[in-house]
Design a protein around this motif. Structure first.
Motif, PDB file in Angstrom:
ATOM      1  N   MET A   1       1.003  -1.301  -0.213  1.00 29.84           N
ATOM      2  CA  MET A   1       0.188  -0.028  -0.122  1.00 29.84           C
ATOM      3  C   MET A   1       0.926   1.480   0.064  1.00 29.84           C
ATOM      4  O   MET A   1       1.804   1.444   0.689  1.00 29.84           O
ATOM      5  N   LEU A   2       0.573   2.181  -0.792  1.00 31.98           N
ATOM      6  CA  LEU A   2       1.215   3.418  -0.882  1.00 31.98           C
ATOM      7  C   LEU A   2       0.923   4.422   0.352  1.00 31.98           C
ATOM      8  O   LEU A   2      -0.110   4.731   0.495  1.00 31.98           O
ATOM      9  N   ASP A   3       1.883   4.614   1.128  1.00 28.91           N
ATOM     10  CA  ASP A   3       1.691   5.667   2.262  1.00 28.91           C
ATOM     11  C   ASP A   3       2.040   6.938   1.723  1.00 28.91           C
ATOM     12  O   ASP A   3       1.295   7.940   2.347  1.00 28.91           O
ATOM     13  N   GLN A   4       3.063   7.267   0.852  1.00 29.81           N
ATOM     14  CA  GLN A   4       3.387   8.404   0.514  1.00 29.81           C
ATOM     15  C   GLN A   4       3.367   8.485  -0.792  1.00 29.81           C
ATOM     16  O   GLN A   4       3.859   7.270  -1.676  1.00 29.81           O
ATOM     17  N   VAL A   5       3.104   9.710  -1.375  1.00 25.14           N
ATOM     18  CA  VAL A   5       3.197   9.791  -3.050  1.00 25.14           C
ATOM     19  C   VAL A   5       4.879   9.782  -3.225  1.00 25.14           C
ATOM     20  O   VAL A   5       5.714  10.369  -2.539  1.00 25.14           O
ATOM     21  N   ALA A  21      -4.820 -18.350   0.125  1.00 21.69           N
ATOM     22  CA  ALA A  21      -5.751 -17.347   0.710  1.00 21.69           C
ATOM     23  C   ALA A  21      -4.997 -16.115   0.662  1.00 21.69           C
ATOM     24  O   ALA A  21      -3.752 -16.237   0.622  1.00 21.69           O
ATOM     25  N   PRO A  22      -5.493 -15.106   0.495  1.00 21.61           N
ATOM     26  CA  PRO A  22      -4.891 -13.670   0.556  1.00 21.61           C
ATOM     27  C   PRO A  22      -3.964 -13.458   1.769  1.00 21.61           C
ATOM     28  O   PRO A  22      -4.682 -13.520   2.936  1.00 21.61           O
ATOM     29  N   ARG A  23      -2.841 -13.252   1.497  1.00 25.25           N
ATOM     30  CA  ARG A  23      -2.023 -12.907   2.852  1.00 25.25           C
ATOM     31  C   ARG A  23      -2.026 -11.238   3.013  1.00 25.25           C
ATOM     32  O   ARG A  23      -2.698 -10.513   2.177  1.00 25.25           O
ATOM     33  N   HIS A  24      -1.761 -10.744   4.327  1.00 27.49           N
ATOM     34  CA  HIS A  24      -1.688  -9.430   4.783  1.00 27.49           C
ATOM     35  C   HIS A  24      -0.601  -9.013   4.707  1.00 27.49           C
ATOM     36  O   HIS A  24       0.325  -9.189   4.953  1.00 27.49           O
ATOM     37  N   LEU A  25      -0.698  -7.581   3.956  1.00 26.04           N
ATOM     38  CA  LEU A  25       0.473  -6.621   4.239  1.00 26.04           C
ATOM     39  C   LEU A  25       0.708  -6.127   5.761  1.00 26.04           C
ATOM     40  O   LEU A  25      -0.242  -5.777   6.193  1.00 26.04           O
ATOM     41  N   LYS A  26       1.885  -6.310   6.125  1.00 28.62           N
ATOM     42  CA  LYS A  26       2.115  -5.770   7.661  1.00 28.62           C
ATOM     43  C   LYS A  26       1.848  -4.241   7.739  1.00 28.62           C
ATOM     44  O   LYS A  26       1.020  -3.912   8.959  1.00 28.62           O
ATOM     45  N   GLU A  27       2.311  -3.416   6.887  1.00 26.80           N
ATOM     46  CA  GLU A  27       1.940  -2.127   7.059  1.00 26.80           C
ATOM     47  C   GLU A  27       2.505  -1.471   5.786  1.00 26.80           C
ATOM     48  O   GLU A  27       2.952  -1.997   4.898  1.00 26.80           O
ATOM     49  N   GLY A  28       2.246  -0.198   5.729  1.00 21.03           N
ATOM     50  CA  GLY A  28       2.794   0.579   4.381  1.00 21.03           C
ATOM     51  C   GLY A  28       4.312   0.654   4.481  1.00 21.03           C
ATOM     52  O   GLY A  28       4.997   0.120   5.601  1.00 21.03           O
ATOM     53  N   LEU A  40      -5.018 -10.458  -5.044  1.00 23.68           N
ATOM     54  CA  LEU A  40      -4.188  -9.196  -4.326  1.00 23.68           C
ATOM     55  C   LEU A  40      -4.308  -9.341  -3.069  1.00 23.68           C
ATOM     56  O   LEU A  40      -5.185  -9.692  -2.430  1.00 23.68           O
ATOM     57  N   PRO A  41      -2.917  -9.245  -2.575  1.00 21.58           N
ATOM     58  CA  PRO A  41      -2.901  -9.298  -0.919  1.00 21.58           C
ATOM     59  C   PRO A  41      -3.869  -8.267  -0.265  1.00 21.58           C
ATOM     60  O   PRO A  41      -4.054  -7.075  -0.856  1.00 21.58           O
ATOM     61  N   LEU A  42      -4.447  -8.783   0.746  1.00 20.53           N
ATOM     62  CA  LEU A  42      -5.041  -7.489   1.674  1.00 20.53           C
ATOM     63  C   LEU A  42      -3.979  -6.682   2.047  1.00 20.53           C
ATOM     64  O   LEU A  42      -3.130  -6.609   2.528  1.00 20.53           O
ATOM     65  N   GLY A  43      -4.827  -5.425   1.966  1.00 21.31           N
ATOM     66  CA  GLY A  43      -3.668  -4.272   2.133  1.00 21.31           C
ATOM     67  C   GLY A  43      -3.111  -3.497   1.030  1.00 21.31           C
ATOM     68  O   GLY A  43      -2.587  -2.617   1.009  1.00 21.31           O
ATOM     69  N   ALA A  44      -3.159  -4.463  -0.123  1.00 27.17           N
ATOM     70  CA  ALA A  44      -2.374  -4.018  -1.278  1.00 27.17           C
ATOM     71  C   ALA A  44      -3.106  -3.229  -2.094  1.00 27.17           C
ATOM     72  O   ALA A  44      -4.475  -3.533  -2.419  1.00 27.17           O
ATOM     73  N   ASP A  45      -2.850  -2.087  -2.968  1.00 25.65           N
ATOM     74  CA  ASP A  45      -3.454  -1.450  -3.651  1.00 25.65           C
ATOM     75  C   ASP A  45      -2.530  -1.176  -5.271  1.00 25.65           C
ATOM     76  O   ASP A  45      -3.110  -0.426  -5.917  1.00 25.65           O
ATOM     77  N   CYS A  46      -1.464  -1.763  -5.090  1.00 22.34           N
ATOM     78  CA  CYS A  46      -0.509  -1.507  -6.250  1.00 22.34           C
ATOM     79  C   CYS A  46       0.168  -2.754  -6.687  1.00 22.34           C
ATOM     80  O   CYS A  46       0.763  -3.566  -5.833  1.00 22.34           O
ATOM     81  N   ILE A  47       0.408  -2.861  -8.060  1.00 23.67           N
ATOM     82  CA  ILE A  47       1.210  -3.905  -8.451  1.00 23.67           C
ATOM     83  C   ILE A  47       2.425  -3.149  -9.318  1.00 23.67           C
ATOM     84  O   ILE A  47       2.082  -2.368 -10.057  1.00 23.67           O
ATOM     85  N   ALA A  48       3.479  -3.892  -9.194  1.00 23.90           N
ATOM     86  CA  ALA A  48       4.636  -3.480 -10.025  1.00 23.90           C
ATOM     87  C   ALA A  48       5.154  -4.730 -10.672  1.00 23.90           C
ATOM     88  O   ALA A  48       5.504  -5.443 -10.003  1.00 23.90           O
ATOM     89  N   PRO A  49       5.230  -4.521 -11.964  1.00 25.42           N
ATOM     90  CA  PRO A  49       5.778  -5.652 -12.824  1.00 25.42           C
ATOM     91  C   PRO A  49       7.060  -6.048 -12.167  1.00 25.42           C
ATOM     92  O   PRO A  49       7.953  -5.076 -12.181  1.00 25.42           O
ATOM     93  N   VAL A  50       7.571  -7.214 -12.433  1.00 29.69           N
ATOM     94  CA  VAL A  50       9.184  -7.532 -12.184  1.00 29.69           C
ATOM     95  C   VAL A  50      10.057  -6.925 -12.776  1.00 29.69           C
ATOM     96  O   VAL A  50      11.127  -6.539 -12.326  1.00 29.69           O
TER      97      VAL A  50
END
Length: 85
Positions: A1-5, A21-28, A40-50
């Protein structure tokens, strides 16, 4: 999850495999490696290709050429590949 622009460096916390099952991100500031076909993991809102990252000492660093991260870019929502009915 993106915390900062403009955030471009994320601690790799593990892997989200297809069929799990979806895993959880610890934090931003954290990310998960997501296999093709995985949810998509829970708490994630962005994907970056490898191809757009490099790994450095347990961190995924987004390359400049990738541009700014954008919420839900590269995410295929459930049912998005077929019409209603």
């Amino acid at each position: 999850m993106l915390d900062q622009v403009g955030e471009r460096r994320f601690a790799v916390q593990g892997t989200q495999k297809a069929g799990e099952a979806p895993r959880h991100l610890k934090e931003g500031g954290h990310c998960l490696e997501v296999m093709t076909g995985a949810v998509l993991p829970l708490g994630a809102d962005c994907i970056a290709p490898v191809e757009d990252i490099r790994l450095e000492d347990g961190f995924a660093v987004l390359e400049e050429r990738a541009g700014a991260p954008a919420a839900y870019r590269y995410v295929h929502r459930a049912g998005g590949d077929c019409g209603a009915g």
